[in-house]
Design a protein around this motif. Structure first.
Motif, short mmCIF file in Angstrom:
data_model
loop_
_atom_site.label_atom_id
_atom_site.label_comp_id
_atom_site.label_asym_id
_atom_site.label_seq_id
_atom_site.Cartn_x
_atom_site.Cartn_y
_atom_site.Cartn_z
N ARG A 1 0.85 -1.19 0.00
CA ARG A 1 0.00 0.00 0.00
C ARG A 1 0.88 1.23 0.00
O ARG A 1 1.81 1.35 0.79
N GLU B 1 0.45 5.73 -0.67
CA GLU B 1 -0.48 6.85 -0.84
C GLU B 1 0.25 7.93 -1.61
O GLU B 1 1.32 8.39 -1.18
N CYS C 1 -2.82 0.24 -4.30
CA CYS C 1 -2.31 -1.11 -4.03
C CYS C 1 -1.41 -1.50 -5.20
O CYS C 1 -1.85 -1.55 -6.34
N ASP D 1 -6.70 1.10 -3.80
CA ASP D 1 -6.50 0.22 -2.65
C ASP D 1 -7.76 -0.05 -1.86
O ASP D 1 -7.75 -0.87 -0.95
N THR D 2 -8.87 0.58 -2.18
CA THR D 2 -10.07 0.42 -1.38
C THR D 2 -11.10 -0.45 -2.10
O THR D 2 -11.53 -0.14 -3.20
N CYS D 3 -11.48 -1.56 -1.44
CA CYS D 3 -12.52 -2.45 -1.98
C CYS D 3 -13.80 -1.66 -2.19
O CYS D 3 -14.19 -0.87 -1.33
N THR D 4 -14.45 -1.87 -3.32
CA THR D 4 -15.67 -1.12 -3.61
C THR D 4 -16.89 -1.67 -2.88
O THR D 4 -17.94 -1.05 -2.88
N ASN E 1 -15.10 -0.47 2.94
CA ASN E 1 -13.92 0.39 3.07
C ASN E 1 -12.75 -0.43 3.62
O ASN E 1 -12.27 -0.19 4.71
N SER F 1 -8.85 -2.18 2.88
CA SER F 1 -7.63 -2.05 2.09
C SER F 1 -7.35 -3.35 1.34
O SER F 1 -7.17 -4.40 1.95
N CYS G 1 -10.11 -9.37 -1.54
CA CYS G 1 -10.37 -8.62 -0.31
C CYS G 1 -10.53 -9.63 0.82
O CYS G 1 -11.32 -10.57 0.73
N VAL H 1 -12.46 -1.18 -9.30
CA VAL H 1 -11.52 -0.24 -8.68
C VAL H 1 -10.71 0.41 -9.80
O VAL H 1 -10.56 -0.17 -10.88
#
Length: 108
Positions: A19, A21, A28, A42-45, A48, A50, A63, A86
């Motif tokens: 990960r 930013e 990711c 990086d955020t699962c739809t 929330n 990672s 996930c 994503v």
């Protein structure tokens, strides 16, 4: 275009998500079993969660919370409960640097 150094290629372990930013965007990064480097949101739809805490198999990441798998190539969810993709980011390798523009997603 604001390409940024996300990490070094040597930092990436095969099938182990990392990960980062960049400019406030969680990304990711994965070096898959074929050695290809991918960058997705990086955020699962579905929740929330990672995705970099998930599991990599071939060119997918799962996930850990609810089992949705996402294609590292297209960002598409491959099973429920997630149904939204994503974002996928273009990756450039320059020497040992992994470069990503967090403001530009790939057209799939």
């Amino acid at each position: 275009m604001s390409v940024a150094r996300a990490c070094t290629f040597s930092e990436l372990e095969q099938d182990s998500p990392l990960r980062v930013e960049l400019e406030g965007v969680p990304i990711c990064i994965v070096k898959d079993s074929a050695g290809e480097v991918h960058a997705i949101g990086d955020t699962c739809t579905h929740g929330n969660i990672s995705l970099s805490e998930g599991f990599v198999e071939d060119d997918t990441v799962e996930c850990w919370a609810h089992g949705s798998r996402f294609s590292l190539r297209t960002g598409a969810p491959l099973n429920l409960p997630a149904y939204e993709p994503v974002p996928v980011y273009a990756v450039t390798i320059d020497g040992d640097d992994v470069l990503i523009d967090p403001n530009v997603t790939k057209e799939i």
